[in-house]
Design a protein around this motif. Structure first.
Motif, PDB file in Angstrom:
ATOM      1  N   ARG A 197       0.811  -1.410  -0.035  1.00  0.00           N
ATOM      2  CA  ARG A 197      -0.089   0.065   0.122  1.00  0.00           C
ATOM      3  C   ARG A 197       1.163   1.272  -0.153  1.00  0.00           C
ATOM      4  O   ARG A 197       0.441   2.525  -1.070  1.00  0.00           O
ATOM      5  CB  ARG A 197      -1.095  -0.152   0.964  1.00  0.00           C
ATOM      6  N   ARG A 198       2.068   1.636   0.848  1.00  0.00           N
ATOM      7  CA  ARG A 198       2.836   2.032   1.024  1.00  0.00           C
ATOM      8  C   ARG A 198       3.633   1.939  -0.447  1.00  0.00           C
ATOM      9  O   ARG A 198       3.602   3.529  -1.482  1.00  0.00           O
ATOM     10  CB  ARG A 198       4.432   2.142   1.885  1.00  0.00           C
ATOM     11  N   ASP A 199       4.455   1.299  -0.965  1.00  0.00           N
ATOM     12  CA  ASP A 199       3.929   1.816  -2.772  1.00  0.00           C
ATOM     13  C   ASP A 199       3.361   2.131  -3.494  1.00  0.00           C
ATOM     14  O   ASP A 199       3.196   3.232  -4.508  1.00  0.00           O
ATOM     15  CB  ASP A 199       4.592   0.121  -3.053  1.00  0.00           C
ATOM     16  N   LEU A 200       2.188   1.725  -3.747  1.00  0.00           N
ATOM     17  CA  LEU A 200       0.549   2.319  -4.189  1.00  0.00           C
ATOM     18  C   LEU A 200       0.864   3.480  -3.447  1.00  0.00           C
ATOM     19  O   LEU A 200       0.508   5.046  -4.992  1.00  0.00           O
ATOM     20  CB  LEU A 200      -0.557   1.945  -4.139  1.00  0.00           C
ATOM     21  N   PRO A 241     -10.594  -8.185  -6.197  1.00  0.00           N
ATOM     22  CA  PRO A 241     -11.252  -6.792  -6.270  1.00  0.00           C
ATOM     23  C   PRO A 241     -11.376  -6.299  -5.002  1.00  0.00           C
ATOM     24  O   PRO A 241     -11.226  -5.209  -4.835  1.00  0.00           O
ATOM     25  CB  PRO A 241     -12.346  -7.744  -6.951  1.00  0.00           C
ATOM     26  N   VAL A 242     -11.623  -7.253  -3.877  1.00  0.00           N
ATOM     27  CA  VAL A 242     -12.745  -6.238  -2.918  1.00  0.00           C
ATOM     28  C   VAL A 242     -10.656  -5.977  -2.210  1.00  0.00           C
ATOM     29  O   VAL A 242     -11.070  -4.761  -1.187  1.00  0.00           O
ATOM     30  CB  VAL A 242     -13.069  -7.101  -2.212  1.00  0.00           C
ATOM     31  N   VAL A 243      -9.823  -7.016  -2.033  1.00  0.00           N
ATOM     32  CA  VAL A 243      -8.720  -7.086  -1.222  1.00  0.00           C
ATOM     33  C   VAL A 243      -7.808  -6.154  -1.805  1.00  0.00           C
ATOM     34  O   VAL A 243      -7.350  -4.946  -1.171  1.00  0.00           O
ATOM     35  CB  VAL A 243      -7.673  -7.823  -1.454  1.00  0.00           C
ATOM     36  N   LEU A 244      -7.656  -5.547  -2.846  1.00  0.00           N
ATOM     37  CA  LEU A 244      -6.933  -4.525  -4.332  1.00  0.00           C
ATOM     38  C   LEU A 244      -7.643  -2.812  -3.646  1.00  0.00           C
ATOM     39  O   LEU A 244      -7.199  -2.435  -3.805  1.00  0.00           O
ATOM     40  CB  LEU A 244      -7.467  -4.680  -5.397  1.00  0.00           C
ATOM     41  N   ARG A 245      -9.506  -3.296  -4.090  1.00  0.00           N
ATOM     42  CA  ARG A 245      -9.894  -1.831  -3.947  1.00  0.00           C
ATOM     43  C   ARG A 245      -9.479  -0.853  -2.435  1.00  0.00           C
ATOM     44  O   ARG A 245      -9.195  -0.280  -2.501  1.00  0.00           O
ATOM     45  CB  ARG A 245     -11.426  -2.161  -3.335  1.00  0.00           C
ATOM     46  N   GLU A 246      -9.796  -2.008  -1.440  1.00  0.00           N
ATOM     47  CA  GLU A 246      -8.943  -1.701  -0.055  1.00  0.00           C
ATOM     48  C   GLU A 246      -7.833  -1.235  -0.096  1.00  0.00           C
ATOM     49  O   GLU A 246      -7.294  -0.076   0.951  1.00  0.00           O
ATOM     50  CB  GLU A 246      -8.796  -2.829   1.185  1.00  0.00           C
ATOM     51  N   LEU A 275      -6.351   0.673  -2.495  1.00  0.00           N
ATOM     52  CA  LEU A 275      -6.078   2.198  -3.247  1.00  0.00           C
ATOM     53  C   LEU A 275      -6.999   3.073  -2.115  1.00  0.00           C
ATOM     54  O   LEU A 275      -6.326   4.546  -2.196  1.00  0.00           O
ATOM     55  CB  LEU A 275      -7.278   1.504  -4.481  1.00  0.00           C
ATOM     56  N   LEU A 276      -8.344   2.767  -1.776  1.00  0.00           N
ATOM     57  CA  LEU A 276      -9.329   3.300  -1.204  1.00  0.00           C
ATOM     58  C   LEU A 276      -8.368   3.821   0.495  1.00  0.00           C
ATOM     59  O   LEU A 276      -8.474   4.844   0.931  1.00  0.00           O
ATOM     60  CB  LEU A 276     -10.612   3.100  -1.042  1.00  0.00           C
ATOM     61  N   PRO A 319      -5.992  14.374  -2.892  1.00  0.00           N
ATOM     62  CA  PRO A 319      -7.021  14.818  -2.292  1.00  0.00           C
ATOM     63  C   PRO A 319      -7.994  13.322  -3.070  1.00  0.00           C
ATOM     64  O   PRO A 319      -8.036  12.634  -3.523  1.00  0.00           O
ATOM     65  CB  PRO A 319      -7.125  15.317  -3.994  1.00  0.00           C
ATOM     66  N   GLN A 320      -9.282  13.399  -2.414  1.00  0.00           N
ATOM     67  CA  GLN A 320     -10.046  12.116  -2.493  1.00  0.00           C
ATOM     68  C   GLN A 320     -10.993  11.979  -3.255  1.00  0.00           C
ATOM     69  O   GLN A 320     -11.511  10.537  -3.852  1.00  0.00           O
ATOM     70  CB  GLN A 320     -11.263  12.245  -1.051  1.00  0.00           C
ATOM     71  N   HIS A 321     -10.996  13.421  -4.359  1.00  0.00           N
ATOM     72  CA  HIS A 321     -11.753  13.217  -5.376  1.00  0.00           C
ATOM     73  C   HIS A 321     -10.999  11.955  -6.461  1.00  0.00           C
ATOM     74  O   HIS A 321     -11.937  11.794  -7.741  1.00  0.00           O
ATOM     75  CB  HIS A 321     -11.902  14.291  -5.890  1.00  0.00           C
ATOM     76  N   LYS A 322      -9.940  12.290  -5.974  1.00  0.00           N
ATOM     77  CA  LYS A 322      -8.875  12.006  -7.260  1.00  0.00           C
ATOM     78  C   LYS A 322      -8.604  10.219  -6.557  1.00  0.00           C
ATOM     79  O   LYS A 322      -8.328   9.527  -8.264  1.00  0.00           O
ATOM     80  CB  LYS A 322      -7.377  12.610  -7.019  1.00  0.00           C
ATOM     81  N   ILE A 323      -8.638  10.067  -5.576  1.00  0.00           N
ATOM     82  CA  ILE A 323      -8.436   8.379  -5.640  1.00  0.00           C
ATOM     83  C   ILE A 323     -10.075   7.573  -6.406  1.00  0.00           C
ATOM     84  O   ILE A 323     -10.298   6.745  -6.469  1.00  0.00           O
ATOM     85  CB  ILE A 323      -8.573   8.645  -4.025  1.00  0.00           C
ATOM     86  N   ASP A 324     -11.329   8.910  -5.855  1.00  0.00           N
ATOM     87  CA  ASP A 324     -12.419   8.124  -6.381  1.00  0.00           C
ATOM     88  C   ASP A 324     -12.587   8.367  -7.884  1.00  0.00           C
ATOM     89  O   ASP A 324     -12.928   7.531  -8.354  1.00  0.00           O
ATOM     90  CB  ASP A 324     -13.535   9.207  -5.671  1.00  0.00           C
ATOM     91  N   GLY A 325     -11.896   8.954  -8.400  1.00  0.00           N
ATOM     92  CA  GLY A 325     -11.699   8.794 -10.090  1.00  0.00           C
ATOM     93  C   GLY A 325     -11.156   7.589  -9.980  1.00  0.00           C
ATOM     94  O   GLY A 325     -10.875   6.820 -11.647  1.00  0.00           O
ATOM     95  N   VAL A 326      -9.694   7.207  -9.597  1.00  0.00           N
ATOM     96  CA  VAL A 326      -8.754   6.307 -10.463  1.00  0.00           C
ATOM     97  C   VAL A 326      -9.961   4.977 -10.098  1.00  0.00           C
ATOM     98  O   VAL A 326      -9.794   3.975 -10.792  1.00  0.00           O
ATOM     99  CB  VAL A 326      -7.748   5.992  -9.200  1.00  0.00           C
ATOM    100  N   MET A 327     -10.896   4.767  -8.694  1.00  0.00           N
ATOM    101  CA  MET A 327     -11.637   3.980  -8.229  1.00  0.00           C
ATOM    102  C   MET A 327     -12.536   3.937  -9.359  1.00  0.00           C
ATOM    103  O   MET A 327     -13.233   2.602  -9.533  1.00  0.00           O
ATOM    104  CB  MET A 327     -11.818   4.147  -6.727  1.00  0.00           C
TER     105      MET A 327
END
Length: 339
Positions: free
Chosen positions: A261-264, A294-299, A301-302, A317-325
């Protein structure tokens, strides 16, 4: 929106024994890295069977539309990608509905890959987005262009996935590849290209580097191109292709599973200083492959911003993470209006 931009479905061939061997070849490196199979010799049949039983794998790899949806709780959409037919060791392989899950009937054949994808979408129309696939080397670029037109205009598929390294053709070949890119541009669909590495021995790495799409970006400036897997292992090269070409994007399947997660967090944090807007990056998993929950990888990222304070860096910014998601992909295919 939450969208998984990279999934595979059904099976990869009609021959169970051949498909089993194909799956084992691709997963050998993973099991060796996990210390589950011997490193300095090939595993015995018994060792393979033991580990497959422990992991609940039947070796044939049939995943239907209901299984895709069940594996993505809380997701709005999942993209299912056709694998166009190719010959490997004399066997025709590619997406095939061996058990007639889609109810299309007839003899199962990888040459019907796009029909099967459309059939899967019809079974879960609110949840699945279908991408076609064509192989311009199998029967020539003219036949590939005709098939792509049929897949989009008749079957209603929303994009196309290409596999140059697996099918042994160069994406920079103006006679073989360019007619397909031109057709996709004229049809108004995005093209996802596997410009990344592979654990398959027969795959040609010489056709895999992201920079091989440079001529495509220069020639087809209105074409939306998605680099699959963020070009792993050539991640910086893939990101620079996004820097250079305004209509190039990437999805991070495979890559996201190989990093912490830190690398991400650090990967996403340095994208914009690398002149890549986060709006060009999209979530994907490569489900149902190994390690691609998918659930593990979504977690992963989020929750990346939990790494910000320990690293002394500002949060994304949260809206940018939501964009990637998912929002970024939704805009790319017209499910959401551009900002």
């Amino acid at each position: 929106m939450q969208i998984d931009a990279h999934n595979h479905i059904l099976s990869m061939g009609t021959d169970a024994e051949f498909t089993l061997g194909y799956g084992r070849e691709g997963s050998l490196c993973i099991y060796r890295a996990q210390d589950k199979l011997p490193t300095h010799r090939m595993p015995t049949t018994g060792e393979w069977e033991e580990i497959e039983a422990a992991d609940g794998k039947d070796g044939f790899g049939v995943v239907g539309p209901d299984e895709i949806v069940a594996a993505h709780p809380g997701f709005d959409k999942s993209v299912i990608l056709a694998v166009s037919p190719q010959y490997l060791d004399g066997r025709l392989m590619g997406t095939v509905d061996v058990f007639d899950v889609t109810g299309l009937g007839g003899d199962p054949s990888p040459e019907r890959c796009n029909e099967y994808i459309a059939g899967c979408v019809a079974m879960q129309p609110g949840k699945l987005i279908g991408f076609a696939s064509v192989n311009p080397k199998l029967r020539g670029p003219k036949a590939a262009v005709e098939e792509l037109g049929y897949a989009v205009e008749t079957l209603g598929l929303k994009g196309v996935k290409l596999y140059p390294m697996y099918q042994h053709w160069s994406p920079a070949d103006r006679e073989i590849a360019f007619p397909v890119f031109e057709a996709a541009r004229d049809l108004g669909i995005p093209v996802m290209v596997h410009q990344a590495g592979s654990t398959r021995i027969d795959a040609k790495l010489e056709y895999a580097r992201p920079a091989m799409l440079d001529d495509v970006g220069r020639e087809f400036r209105d074409l939306k191109v998605i680099l699959a897997h963020c070009g792993i292992p050539w991640i910086d090269e893939a990101m620079f292709m996004l820097t250079k070409h305004p209509n190039f994007y990437t999805e991070i399947s495979y890559h996201i599973a190989t990093v912490t997660r830190r690398d991400l967090f650090q990967f996403l944090h340095r994208a914009e200083p690398f002149f890549v807007p986060l709006e060009k990056i999209m979530f994907g998993t490569d489900f149902p492959g190994f390690l691609y929950d998918p659930v593990v990888l979504r977690e992963k990222l989020l929750t990346v911003n939990e790494e910000a304070a320990p690293l002394g860096l500002p949060e994304i910014p949260q809206h940018k993470i939501d964009g990637v998601m998912g929002d970024n992909f939704a805009r790319l295919v017209g499910l959401k209006e551009d900002a």
